[in-house]
Write a protein that holds these residues in place. Structure first.
Motif, PDB file in Angstrom:
ATOM      1  N   UNK A 198       0.842  -1.196   0.000  1.00  0.00           N
ATOM      2  CA  UNK A 198       0.000   0.000   0.000  1.00  0.00           C
ATOM      3  C   UNK A 198       0.876   1.245   0.000  1.00  0.00           C
ATOM      4  N   UNK A 199       0.252   2.360  -0.284  1.00  0.00           N
ATOM      5  CA  UNK A 199       0.949   3.639  -0.246  1.00  0.00           C
ATOM      6  C   UNK A 199       1.346   3.979   1.188  1.00  0.00           C
ATOM      7  N   UNK A 200       2.432   4.702   1.342  1.00  0.00           N
ATOM      8  CA  UNK A 200       2.898   5.043   2.682  1.00  0.00           C
ATOM      9  C   UNK A 200       1.859   5.833   3.471  1.00  0.00           C
ATOM     10  N   UNK A 201       0.973   6.548   2.772  1.00  0.00           N
ATOM     11  CA  UNK A 201      -0.058   7.309   3.482  1.00  0.00           C
ATOM     12  C   UNK A 201      -1.046   6.386   4.204  1.00  0.00           C
ATOM     13  N   UNK A 202      -1.264   5.195   3.655  1.00  0.00           N
ATOM     14  CA  UNK A 202      -2.129   4.223   4.335  1.00  0.00           C
ATOM     15  C   UNK A 202      -1.472   3.777   5.640  1.00  0.00           C
ATOM     16  N   UNK A 203      -0.180   3.532   5.601  1.00  0.00           N
ATOM     17  CA  UNK A 203       0.540   3.149   6.811  1.00  0.00           C
ATOM     18  C   UNK A 203       0.527   4.295   7.817  1.00  0.00           C
ATOM     19  N   UNK A 204       0.788   5.507   7.342  1.00  0.00           N
ATOM     20  CA  UNK A 204       0.828   6.671   8.237  1.00  0.00           C
ATOM     21  C   UNK A 204      -0.532   6.961   8.854  1.00  0.00           C
ATOM     22  N   UNK A 205      -1.601   6.544   8.179  1.00  0.00           N
ATOM     23  CA  UNK A 205      -2.945   6.853   8.679  1.00  0.00           C
ATOM     24  C   UNK A 205      -3.306   6.065   9.929  1.00  0.00           C
ATOM     25  N   UNK A 206      -2.571   4.993  10.223  1.00  0.00           N
ATOM     26  CA  UNK A 206      -2.901   4.135  11.367  1.00  0.00           C
ATOM     27  C   UNK A 206      -1.608   3.662  12.022  1.00  0.00           C
ATOM     28  N   UNK A 207      -0.870   4.578  12.660  1.00  0.00           N
ATOM     29  CA  UNK A 207       0.474   4.231  13.163  1.00  0.00           C
ATOM     30  C   UNK A 207       0.467   3.196  14.274  1.00  0.00           C
ATOM     31  N   UNK A 208      -0.650   3.032  14.982  1.00  0.00           N
ATOM     32  CA  UNK A 208      -0.681   2.037  16.055  1.00  0.00           C
ATOM     33  C   UNK A 208      -0.514   0.615  15.522  1.00  0.00           C
ATOM     34  N   UNK A 209      -0.802   0.408  14.244  1.00  0.00           N
ATOM     35  CA  UNK A 209      -0.650  -0.922  13.657  1.00  0.00           C
ATOM     36  C   UNK A 209       0.750  -1.155  13.082  1.00  0.00           C
ATOM     37  N   UNK A 210       1.581  -0.140  13.075  1.00  0.00           N
ATOM     38  CA  UNK A 210       2.904  -0.268  12.466  1.00  0.00           C
ATOM     39  C   UNK A 210       3.855  -0.905  13.471  1.00  0.00           C
ATOM     40  N   UNK A 211       3.832  -2.223  13.521  1.00  0.00           N
ATOM     41  CA  UNK A 211       4.697  -2.949  14.455  1.00  0.00           C
ATOM     42  C   UNK A 211       6.140  -3.029  13.959  1.00  0.00           C
ATOM     43  N   UNK A 212       6.319  -2.953  12.645  1.00  0.00           N
ATOM     44  CA  UNK A 212       7.661  -3.104  12.076  1.00  0.00           C
ATOM     45  C   UNK A 212       7.987  -1.865  11.252  1.00  0.00           C
ATOM     46  N   UNK A 213       9.042  -1.126  11.630  1.00  0.00           N
ATOM     47  CA  UNK A 213       9.433   0.058  10.866  1.00  0.00           C
ATOM     48  C   UNK A 213      10.343  -0.311   9.706  1.00  0.00           C
ATOM     49  N   UNK A 214      10.262   0.442   8.649  1.00  0.00           N
ATOM     50  CA  UNK A 214      11.007   0.114   7.446  1.00  0.00           C
ATOM     51  C   UNK A 214      12.505   0.141   7.586  1.00  0.00           C
ATOM     52  N   UNK A 215      13.028   0.908   8.537  1.00  0.00           N
ATOM     53  CA  UNK A 215      14.486   1.040   8.604  1.00  0.00           C
ATOM     54  C   UNK A 215      15.188  -0.248   9.015  1.00  0.00           C
ATOM     55  N   UNK A 216      14.446  -1.237   9.555  1.00  0.00           N
ATOM     56  CA  UNK A 216      15.095  -2.511   9.898  1.00  0.00           C
ATOM     57  C   UNK A 216      14.816  -3.602   8.855  1.00  0.00           C
ATOM     58  N   UNK A 217      14.097  -3.285   7.798  1.00  0.00           N
ATOM     59  CA  UNK A 217      13.677  -4.270   6.804  1.00  0.00           C
ATOM     60  C   UNK A 217      14.617  -4.244   5.605  1.00  0.00           C
ATOM     61  N   UNK A 218      14.982  -5.429   5.118  1.00  0.00           N
ATOM     62  CA  UNK A 218      15.872  -5.543   3.963  1.00  0.00           C
ATOM     63  C   UNK A 218      15.138  -5.808   2.661  1.00  0.00           C
ATOM     64  N   UNK A 219      14.013  -6.508   2.719  1.00  0.00           N
ATOM     65  CA  UNK A 219      13.273  -6.817   1.497  1.00  0.00           C
ATOM     66  C   UNK A 219      11.792  -6.941   1.815  1.00  0.00           C
ATOM     67  N   UNK A 220      10.975  -6.449   0.881  1.00  0.00           N
ATOM     68  CA  UNK A 220       9.516  -6.508   0.989  1.00  0.00           C
ATOM     69  C   UNK A 220       8.986  -7.260  -0.220  1.00  0.00           C
ATOM     70  N   UNK A 221       8.167  -8.270   0.018  1.00  0.00           N
ATOM     71  CA  UNK A 221       7.671  -9.121  -1.061  1.00  0.00           C
ATOM     72  C   UNK A 221       6.147  -9.158  -1.026  1.00  0.00           C
ATOM     73  N   UNK A 222       5.534  -8.856  -2.153  1.00  0.00           N
ATOM     74  CA  UNK A 222       4.075  -8.946  -2.251  1.00  0.00           C
ATOM     75  C   UNK A 222       3.700 -10.402  -2.518  1.00  0.00           C
TER      76      UNK A 222
END
Length: 290
Positions: A198-222
């Protein structure tokens, strides 16, 4: 910068033979698709760490990819034993370390915090403390009492399935959460599979659900349906029938090999796997009727 990748590339770039892998998730969001990709790529001598190993570790061990398991409670949830892992341990072919649930999570917490160990109150699992030399005791400098400590666990790779992520790895998880956050912060590398990108704005719209921040992630797979036969809340139900069927399949190594040949080696990716399951399974696992 986008971290989007195919699952095959993400595994091949972030995992090496001999690594320690932590596949996170507690009954929910178990990353089966990534486990199948590990099998397809033929990794060897892996250490599989996980609280409550699910069927995915039975399958990885059956494929000959692992030489050690680190766990707290091991079984086919609601059904019985993990037959393959148990047989390999009993035969002396698989090294193992067992912990209580609290001790396993304490190890991840220590790893995530950059600490060498984590203190914990003595639990009812006294036999584990006696049998596992990784349990040690230190003196509390304040009271003088004995305190149990367990060493940090820092996996080489943590694999986590999430409901949705943006292209940089900022990820939403809801429903039953397990040790996903601790495992990702403790690990050297992190691969996410996601039901939706999803777009980053969807993530930003509900920060309480963001358990994993992108700065520790190496790869994202759909990878839609990556958790089957476990479930993803809001997307599809748990395939209880599969867990029962696996108990029968795993009794005979020939049947296990036939399963792997058809459902892991015999499909190229998760989309082909899901299509192969067929309309009846899709309908049964649909949340429309729940």
């Amino acid at each position: 910068m986008t971290k989007l990748s195919t699952l095959g590339d993400a595994i091949s770039r972030n995992l090496n033979n001999g690594d320690t892998v932590y596949a996170a998730g507690f009954t929910h969001l178990i990353p089966f698709a990534a486990g199948h990709e590990i099998i397809r790529q033929g990794y060897k001598n892996l250490t599989l760490a996980r609280a409550t190993p699910d069927l995915i570790y039975d399958q990885i061990v059956a494929a000959g990819c692992a030489n050690k398991v680190i766990f707290s409670y091991m079984g086919n949830p609601g059904v019985g034993s993990l037959r393959i892992v148990r047989k390999q341990i009993e035969a002396g072919n698989l090294e193992w370390e067992e912990y209580s649930h609290f001790a396993m999570i304490s190890r991840l917490q220590a790893g995530a915090a950059g600490l060498p160990f984590m203190p914990m109150n003595q639990t009812a699992a006294v036999d584990l403390e006696l049998a596992n030399p990784k349990y040690q005791y230190v003196e509390d400098p304040y009271s003088g009492n004995k305190v149990v400590v367990v060493p940090a666990l820092n996996p080489d790779l943590a694999i986590v399935h999430v409901q949705r992520s943006d292209s940089e790895g900022n990820a939403h998880i809801w429903g039953i959460t397990g040790e996903q956050r601790e495992a990702t912060f403790a690990a050297s590398k992190v691969v996410l599979t996601a039901e939706e990108i999803v777009d980053e704005q969807v993530i930003r719209s509900d920060p309480n659900r963001t358990l994993i921040p992108g700065f520790i992630v190496d790869a994202v797979c759909h990878v839609p349906y990556a958790a089957h036969p476990s479930y993803t809340q809001g997307y599809y139900d748990r395939d209880n029938a599969f867990y029962l069927e696996w108990d029968a399949v795993s009794r005979m190594i020939e049947d296990v090999q036939s399963y792997l040949d058809e459902w892991v080696y015999g499909v190229s990716d998760r989309q082909e796997y899901w299509e192969k399951l067929g309309a009846e399974v899709h309908e049964r696992l649909s949340l429309i009727h729940i």
